[in-house]
Design an enzyme around this catalytic site. Structure first.
Site, PDB file in Angstrom:
ATOM      1  N   GLU A 176       0.871  -1.186  -0.082  1.00 16.62           N
ATOM      2  CA  GLU A 176      -0.147   0.018   0.130  1.00 16.62           C
ATOM      3  C   GLU A 176       0.701   1.192   0.033  1.00 16.62           C
ATOM      4  OE1 GLU A 176      -3.484   0.261  -0.463  1.00 16.62           O
ATOM      5  OE2 GLU A 176      -2.919  -2.097  -0.776  1.00 16.62           O
ATOM      6  N   TRP A 193       1.764   1.933  -3.357  1.00 14.78           N
ATOM      7  CA  TRP A 193       0.884   2.825  -4.140  1.00 14.78           C
ATOM      8  C   TRP A 193       0.989   4.310  -4.033  1.00 14.78           C
ATOM      9  CZ3 TRP A 193      -2.691   1.820  -8.121  1.00 14.78           C
ATOM     10  CH2 TRP A 193      -2.855   0.612  -8.335  1.00 14.78           C
ATOM     11  N   TRP A 220     -20.420  13.741 -19.035  1.00 17.99           N
ATOM     12  CA  TRP A 220     -20.634  13.917 -17.441  1.00 17.99           C
ATOM     13  C   TRP A 220     -22.243  14.471 -17.472  1.00 17.99           C
ATOM     14  CZ3 TRP A 220     -17.469  11.037 -14.684  1.00 17.99           C
ATOM     15  CH2 TRP A 220     -15.884  10.721 -15.182  1.00 17.99           C
ATOM     16  N   ASN A 259     -10.466   4.168   3.600  1.00 17.76           N
ATOM     17  CA  ASN A 259     -10.048   3.933   2.185  1.00 17.76           C
ATOM     18  C   ASN A 259     -11.222   3.189   1.260  1.00 17.76           C
ATOM     19  OD1 ASN A 259      -8.150   4.343  -0.035  1.00 17.76           O
ATOM     20  ND2 ASN A 259      -8.266   2.173   0.018  1.00 17.76           N
ATOM     21  N   TRP A 285     -15.192  13.604 -12.015  1.00 16.56           N
ATOM     22  CA  TRP A 285     -14.403  13.384 -10.691  1.00 16.56           C
ATOM     23  C   TRP A 285     -13.886  14.344  -9.911  1.00 16.56           C
ATOM     24  CZ3 TRP A 285      -9.328  14.817 -11.110  1.00 16.56           C
ATOM     25  CH2 TRP A 285      -8.787  14.870 -12.522  1.00 16.56           C
ATOM     26  N   TRP A 343      -9.184   9.405  -7.316  1.00 23.05           N
ATOM     27  CA  TRP A 343     -10.318   9.916  -7.956  1.00 23.05           C
ATOM     28  C   TRP A 343     -10.293   9.214  -9.330  1.00 23.05           C
ATOM     29  CZ3 TRP A 343     -14.992  11.189  -6.567  1.00 23.05           C
ATOM     30  CH2 TRP A 343     -15.033  11.771  -5.256  1.00 23.05           C
TER      31      TRP A 343
END
Length: 472
Positions: A275, A278, A306, A342, A360, A383
């Site tokens: 993690e 990331w 959108w 998360n 987003w 996002w």
């Protein structure tokens, strides 16, 4: 003894502080400085929750320095003028800092370094934030990675972390300089003080970061692989704001985990370090694709249909009044604590980008202002990942069902009940989708929305239709 300015930014700690260590080892007296210049952050100046955390973190750093015989000189920008004044007033011969990687500050820092060196000042910058610099990892063709797994495989093969370094108990006393301001004068605390409930959950500063790491290693680490997806449990480290503000070095975290690693918890250690990988990947992407905080990485979505934002619906999402309990729970946790679990972040983001079909950026901006761990690299990656528009993204056609997600990861609806207390009187199975039991919900939860903002099935189908149209 010669003097060196040690310019603190997102590295508000003394242990494992490369700029401070370099100044001491070069024989300089460090002059710790903090320059407040949010206008130089470009379109992504720090949000209100970040500022609230920064206020307390700066106070903690100031106290740590004073206990060691030093002091923090706080001033306001513009940065180039502030550094010039500090150099002139102190007579310092050098400026040391740890690098930042946001596009606006990278360009500013590069220009500062060139100008100061040309004027005869010694300038050095260091990696105080990451396991790898964003430019350290490259594909076989020499380009940047867009997929996490090969990035992390390469990173693991080349992982060489510095040894932890503990700051001296005593530091040389710096000169007193004119032109300083108080931390309070920076105006970092929100008005009105909507952040007050945050501090029941957090201790900003280096001591708080070390305590959070110890608590994680002694507790949640030992079930991390499974529990990290459970918002109803204490299953994560909660180190993200401490890492963002540099109150603890990422390599100290990894060293501590490696020291605590046993046969029983090895897979949990590996999962947590992954993690952290990331986080490294997010900075890699931000460096190589600096447009992505505002633009889709995947050009396919440049003309995606959108939905037009309905202000009332967006406010309902922000305030946790969507009528979807797990979504509302996450957004209310965010408002009350400056943080969101998360797994719930993904559910909340999917609902905004897929069911409401809002861009987003609407969610990214809200998170930026309300998260204490708001980080440009990670916020952008998260996002765009959920929206399906970024690197290694979840495909746009993958639409989280917030009901089944809640049933899987909050099976007793305890997280929902904590943050949406008007649903506590409902039986557990009705808390996930109260609109399916309208009479019971009307009687036991009369203050909760009767229906979701958008029907989940209809929202999903509209999202898939928009995606299909964009492909055509």
């Amino acid at each position: 003894m010669s003097l060196a300015l040690v310019w603190f930014r997102h590295d508000l700690r003394l242990d494992d502080q490369p700029a401070l260590r370099a100044a001491l080892e070069a024989g300089h007296t460090p002059v710790p400085v903090y320059i407040h210049a949010p206008e130089e952050e470009g379109a992504w100046a720090p949000g209100a929750a970040s500022d609230a955390w920064r206020h307390r973190s700066l106070q903690a750093l100031q106290q740590e320095l004073e206990q060691r015989g030093s002091a923090l000189h706080v001033c306001t920008g513009p940065t180039d003028g502030a550094l010039d004044r500090l150099l002139r007033r102190s007579g310092a011969q050098a400026v040391f800092w740890n690098r930042k990687y946001e596009p606006a500050t990278q360009a500013r820092d590069a220009a500062l370094k060139r100008r100061l060196r040309e004027s005869g000042v010694e300038v050095e910058s260091f990696n105080g934030t990451l396991m790898f610099e964003p430019w350290d990892m490259a594909t076989q063709s020499g380009g940047p990675y867009k997929v996490f797994t090969p990035f992390w495989k390469n990173a693991q093969a080349n992982l060489r972390l510095p040894a932890p370094w503990t700051a001296p108990v005593r530091l040389p006393e710096p000169p007193t300089l004119d032109g300083h301001v108080s931390i309070d004068a920076l105006g970092l605390q929100p008005r009105p003080r909507w952040d007050e409930s945050f501090w029941e959950h957090w201790q900003p500063g280096e001591a708080g970061a070390h305590e959070a790491l110890e608590i994680f290693i002694d507790g949640a680490l030992n079930g991390y692989s499974e529990d990290r997806d459970r918002p109803d449990r204490i299953g994560t480290s909660r180190l993200s704001p401490h890492l963002h503000f540099g109150e603890i070095a990422v390599w100290r975290v990894v060293h501590a985990l490696q020291q605590a690693c046993t046969a029983a918890n090895a897979r949990h250690v590996d999962a947590y370090v992954r993690e952290l990988g990331w986080r490294e990947f997010a900075y890699h992407l931000l460096h190589h694709f600096p447009q992505t905080p505002n633009e889709n990485l995947n050009p396919r979505f440049e003309h995606f249909n959108w939905a037009r934002v309905d202000d009332a619906a967006l406010r309902a999402w922000q305030q946790g009044r969507t009528g979807v309990p797990i979504v509302d729970a996450g957004l209310r946790e965010l408002w009350a604590t400056g943080y969101m679990h998360n797994r719930v972040r993904m559910i909340v983001a999917s609902y905004l980008c897929k069911h409401l079909r809002y861009h987003w950026l609407e969610g990214a901006r809200w998170f930026w202002d309300t998260l204490v761990d708001a980080d440009l690299a990670n916020n952008t990656l998260g996002w765009q990942w959920t929206a399906g528009t970024g690197a290694d993204a979840s495909p746009y056609f993958r639409v989280f069902n917030p009901v089944t997600q809640a049933q899987r990861f909050d099976p007793k609806a305890e997280y929902i009940a904590r943050w949406v207390p008007e649903l506590q009187a409902l039986p557990v199975k009705e808390r996930f989708a109260p609109w399916l039991s309208p009479e019971l919900a009307q009687r036991l939860a009369p203050d909760y929305p009767r229906q979701p903002l958008v029907d989940l099935a209809e929202g999903r189908e509209a999202a898939l239709a928009a995606y299909a149209a964009s492909k055509d």
